[in-house]
Design a protein around this motif. Structure first.
Motif, short mmCIF file in Angstrom:
data_model
loop_
_atom_site.label_atom_id
_atom_site.label_comp_id
_atom_site.label_asym_id
_atom_site.label_seq_id
_atom_site.Cartn_x
_atom_site.Cartn_y
_atom_site.Cartn_z
N GLN A 7 0.80 -1.69 0.18
CA GLN A 7 -0.51 -0.31 0.02
C GLN A 7 0.63 0.92 -0.17
N THR A 8 1.77 0.97 0.77
CA THR A 8 3.16 2.14 0.43
C THR A 8 3.41 2.66 -1.29
N PHE A 9 3.47 1.96 -1.96
CA PHE A 9 3.39 2.03 -3.31
C PHE A 9 3.00 2.55 -4.19
N TYR A 10 1.58 1.83 -3.68
CA TYR A 10 0.26 2.48 -4.81
C TYR A 10 0.17 4.28 -4.70
N ILE A 11 0.37 4.76 -5.84
CA ILE A 11 -0.47 6.07 -6.00
C ILE A 11 -1.31 6.44 -6.61
N PRO A 12 -2.42 6.63 -6.62
CA PRO A 12 -3.51 6.88 -6.97
C PRO A 12 -3.73 8.03 -8.62
N THR A 13 -2.55 9.40 -8.50
CA THR A 13 -2.85 9.74 -9.59
C THR A 13 -2.25 9.28 -10.72
N ILE A 14 -1.09 7.98 -10.55
CA ILE A 14 -0.04 6.97 -11.25
C ILE A 14 -1.33 6.21 -11.79
N VAL A 15 -2.34 5.42 -11.17
CA VAL A 15 -3.18 4.56 -11.39
C VAL A 15 -4.42 5.24 -12.37
N GLY A 16 -4.46 6.33 -11.59
CA GLY A 16 -5.76 7.20 -12.56
C GLY A 16 -5.81 7.55 -14.35
N ILE A 17 -4.42 7.42 -14.33
CA ILE A 17 -3.50 8.10 -15.33
C ILE A 17 -3.14 6.74 -16.41
N CYS A 18 -3.11 5.94 -15.45
CA CYS A 18 -2.37 4.52 -16.21
C CYS A 18 -4.24 3.71 -16.46
N LEU A 19 -4.96 4.41 -15.52
CA LEU A 19 -6.35 3.19 -16.21
C LEU A 19 -7.20 3.91 -17.50
N CYS A 20 -6.77 5.51 -17.73
CA CYS A 20 -7.75 6.46 -18.84
C CYS A 20 -6.82 5.83 -19.96
N VAL A 21 -4.90 5.73 -19.56
CA VAL A 21 -4.82 5.52 -21.45
C VAL A 21 -5.19 4.05 -20.95
N GLY A 22 -5.07 3.02 -20.23
CA GLY A 22 -5.21 1.34 -20.81
C GLY A 22 -6.81 1.70 -21.00
N TYR A 23 -7.35 2.18 -20.94
CA TYR A 23 -9.10 1.90 -21.60
C TYR A 23 -9.00 2.31 -22.50
N VAL A 24 -8.19 3.64 -23.59
CA VAL A 24 -8.42 4.17 -24.75
C VAL A 24 -7.34 2.74 -25.38
N SER A 67 2.02 0.76 -9.39
CA SER A 67 0.32 1.77 -9.96
C SER A 67 0.34 1.38 -10.90
N GLY A 68 1.08 1.21 -12.07
CA GLY A 68 0.35 0.75 -13.28
C GLY A 68 0.03 -0.79 -13.59
N LEU A 69 0.10 -1.22 -13.12
CA LEU A 69 -0.35 -2.72 -12.48
C LEU A 69 -1.15 -2.96 -12.17
N ALA A 70 -1.72 -1.83 -10.88
CA ALA A 70 -2.58 -2.31 -10.36
C ALA A 70 -3.99 -0.79 -11.04
N SER A 71 -3.78 -0.65 -12.05
CA SER A 71 -4.29 0.02 -13.39
C SER A 71 -4.93 -1.09 -14.19
N THR A 72 -4.29 -1.73 -14.40
CA THR A 72 -4.77 -2.95 -15.33
C THR A 72 -5.95 -4.07 -14.74
N GLY A 73 -5.73 -3.99 -13.16
CA GLY A 73 -6.36 -4.61 -12.15
C GLY A 73 -7.52 -4.17 -11.81
N LEU A 74 -7.68 -3.33 -11.47
CA LEU A 74 -8.87 -2.12 -11.22
C LEU A 74 -9.78 -2.37 -12.79
N HIS A 75 -9.65 -1.73 -13.39
CA HIS A 75 -9.77 -2.06 -14.44
C HIS A 75 -10.80 -3.41 -14.76
N GLN A 76 -9.72 -4.80 -14.90
CA GLN A 76 -10.52 -6.06 -15.15
C GLN A 76 -11.82 -6.07 -13.14
#
Length: 86
Positions: A7-24, A67-76
């Motif tokens: 949890q100390t390595f989770y950065i919400p800003t990066i997750v949000g940006i990667c989530l949007c880019v991954g969706y596109v 954080s980048g990989l967390a965005s793919t998990g969040l999308h799933q």
């Protein structure tokens, strides 16, 4: 195995940006196979974290990639919740 230390390595800003880019990428760029999206998100998360912190350390590398990989998990997770488990 306790993974709460991540949890100390989770950065919400990066997750949000990667989530949007991954969706596109997933829904607009059909020439990129889905199997490469996690790799792209890990590299993008790493690049964003280095850009934000303007330094490279092991914590910066782990935080960005995590954080980048967390965005793919969040999308799933959202996809499974919306579509239901099939």
């Amino acid at each position: 195995m306790d993974l709460t230390f991540l949890q100390t390595f989770y950065i919400p800003t990066i997750v949000g940006i990667c989530l949007c880019v991954g969706y596109v990428i997933k829904h607009s760029l059909n020439f990129i196979p889905n199997k490469y999206i996690p790799l792209i998100m890990a590299v993008l998360g790493l690049a964003l974290n280095i850009f934000i912190n303007k330094t490279v350390t092991a914590d910066i590398i782990l935080g960005g990639m995590f954080s980048g990989l967390a965005s793919t998990g969040l999308h799933q997770m959202f996809s499974q919740m919306i579509q239901g488990n099939k």
